[in-house]
Design a protein around this motif. Structure first.
Motif, PDB file in Angstrom:
ATOM      1  N   GLY A  29       0.799  -1.222   0.000  1.00 12.33           N
ATOM      2  CA  GLY A  29       0.000   0.000   0.000  1.00 12.33           C
ATOM      3  C   GLY A  29       0.830   1.270   0.000  1.00 12.33           C
ATOM      4  O   GLY A  29       0.286   2.364   0.108  1.00 12.33           O
ATOM      5  N   LEU A  30       2.161   1.155  -0.146  1.00 12.89           N
ATOM      6  CA  LEU A  30       3.007   2.344  -0.196  1.00 12.89           C
ATOM      7  C   LEU A  30       2.691   3.156  -1.452  1.00 12.89           C
ATOM      8  O   LEU A  30       2.248   2.613  -2.468  1.00 12.89           O
ATOM      9  N   GLU A  31       2.945   4.438  -1.378  1.00 11.99           N
ATOM     10  CA  GLU A  31       2.651   5.347  -2.487  1.00 11.99           C
ATOM     11  C   GLU A  31       3.753   5.313  -3.546  1.00 11.99           C
ATOM     12  O   GLU A  31       4.931   5.409  -3.208  1.00 11.99           O
ATOM     13  N   PRO A  32       3.381   5.197  -4.823  1.00 13.20           N
ATOM     14  CA  PRO A  32       4.389   5.243  -5.891  1.00 13.20           C
ATOM     15  C   PRO A  32       5.086   6.605  -5.930  1.00 13.20           C
ATOM     16  O   PRO A  32       4.450   7.640  -5.724  1.00 13.20           O
ATOM     17  N   HIS A  33       6.385   6.582  -6.166  1.00 12.38           N
ATOM     18  CA  HIS A  33       7.135   7.831  -6.318  1.00 12.38           C
ATOM     19  C   HIS A  33       6.761   8.433  -7.668  1.00 12.38           C
ATOM     20  O   HIS A  33       6.742   7.728  -8.680  1.00 12.38           O
ATOM     21  N   PRO A  34       6.466   9.734  -7.719  1.00 10.23           N
ATOM     22  CA  PRO A  34       5.997  10.346  -8.967  1.00 10.23           C
ATOM     23  C   PRO A  34       7.010  10.343 -10.113  1.00 10.23           C
ATOM     24  O   PRO A  34       6.625  10.468 -11.269  1.00 10.23           O
ATOM     25  N   LYS A  35       8.292  10.189  -9.830  1.00  8.96           N
ATOM     26  CA  LYS A  35       9.290  10.208 -10.894  1.00  8.96           C
ATOM     27  C   LYS A  35       9.772   8.813 -11.284  1.00  8.96           C
ATOM     28  O   LYS A  35      10.814   8.662 -11.901  1.00  8.96           O
ATOM     29  N   SER A  36       8.989   7.781 -10.945  1.00 11.23           N
ATOM     30  CA  SER A  36       9.368   6.414 -11.316  1.00 11.23           C
ATOM     31  C   SER A  36       9.358   6.259 -12.832  1.00 11.23           C
ATOM     32  O   SER A  36       8.515   6.825 -13.521  1.00 11.23           O
ATOM     33  N   ASP A  37      10.329   5.493 -13.332  1.00 10.74           N
ATOM     34  CA  ASP A  37      10.379   5.213 -14.767  1.00 10.74           C
ATOM     35  C   ASP A  37      10.981   3.831 -14.995  1.00 10.74           C
ATOM     36  O   ASP A  37      11.210   3.089 -14.050  1.00 10.74           O
ATOM     37  N   ALA A  38      11.248   3.486 -16.240  1.00 12.03           N
ATOM     38  CA  ALA A  38      11.730   2.156 -16.591  1.00 12.03           C
ATOM     39  C   ALA A  38      13.143   1.864 -16.077  1.00 12.03           C
ATOM     40  O   ALA A  38      13.556   0.708 -16.029  1.00 12.03           O
ATOM     41  N   GLU A  39      13.890   2.881 -15.681  1.00 10.14           N
ATOM     42  CA  GLU A  39      15.242   2.693 -15.168  1.00 10.14           C
ATOM     43  C   GLU A  39      15.284   2.618 -13.643  1.00 10.14           C
ATOM     44  O   GLU A  39      16.097   1.899 -13.077  1.00 10.14           O
ATOM     45  N   PHE A  40      14.427   3.393 -12.991  1.00  5.83           N
ATOM     46  CA  PHE A  40      14.410   3.439 -11.524  1.00  5.83           C
ATOM     47  C   PHE A  40      13.008   3.809 -11.056  1.00  5.83           C
ATOM     48  O   PHE A  40      12.459   4.827 -11.476  1.00  5.83           O
ATOM     49  N   ALA A  41      12.433   2.963 -10.213  1.00  2.00           N
ATOM     50  CA  ALA A  41      11.096   3.217  -9.676  1.00  2.00           C
ATOM     51  C   ALA A  41      11.173   3.159  -8.157  1.00  2.00           C
ATOM     52  O   ALA A  41      12.109   2.584  -7.592  1.00  2.00           O
TER      53      ALA A  41
END
Length: 122
Positions: A29-41
């Motif tokens: 249930g943790l919140e996704p980081h808004p700058k996640s991408d295919a290299e680092f999430a």
């Protein structure tokens, strides 16, 4: 004088950061980081702890319980109901290795990238 340190992040190597972040987001249930991408999430916890996932070319999953590819680390999660938590995580894409040292006290599961993690009875 003792050094005062506060754990602020844990980062796991993996072949697909977005897939692994989605698994752990659904599980915790943790919140996704808004700058996640295919290299680092990443995922954020309210107290500031960050759980990160970085893409590694030619990723080699750890081998549990053998050491042909050492696990190097694992994460433990406290749960109220071992059976219920295990069932839900298997639905989300985790797998359960045959080797279980003490199923009455804790369960070893593997995330979709093969990292071992444990469910521990609260």
């Amino acid at each position: 004088m003792s050094l005062q340190m506060k754990l602020c992040a844990i980062t796991l190597d993996c072949p697909d950061p977005l897939v692994l972040a989605a698994f752990y987001q659904q599980a915790t249930g943790l919140e996704p980081h808004p700058k996640s991408d295919a290299e680092f999430a990443g995922l954020n916890r309210a107290d500031g702890l960050f759980l990160g996932f970085q893409r590694v070319d030619n990723f080699r999953a750890p081998c549990w319980p053998g050491q042909t590819a050492p696990q190097q680390m694992h994460i433990d999660f406290e749960v109220e109901d071992l059976d219920g938590a295990e069932s839900r995580l298997l639905e989300l894409g985790a797998s359960k290795p045959d080797h279980q040292p003490d199923e009455g006290r804790f369960r070893v599961l593997l995330d979709p990238a093969g990292h071992p993690f444990c469910l521990v009875r609260r």
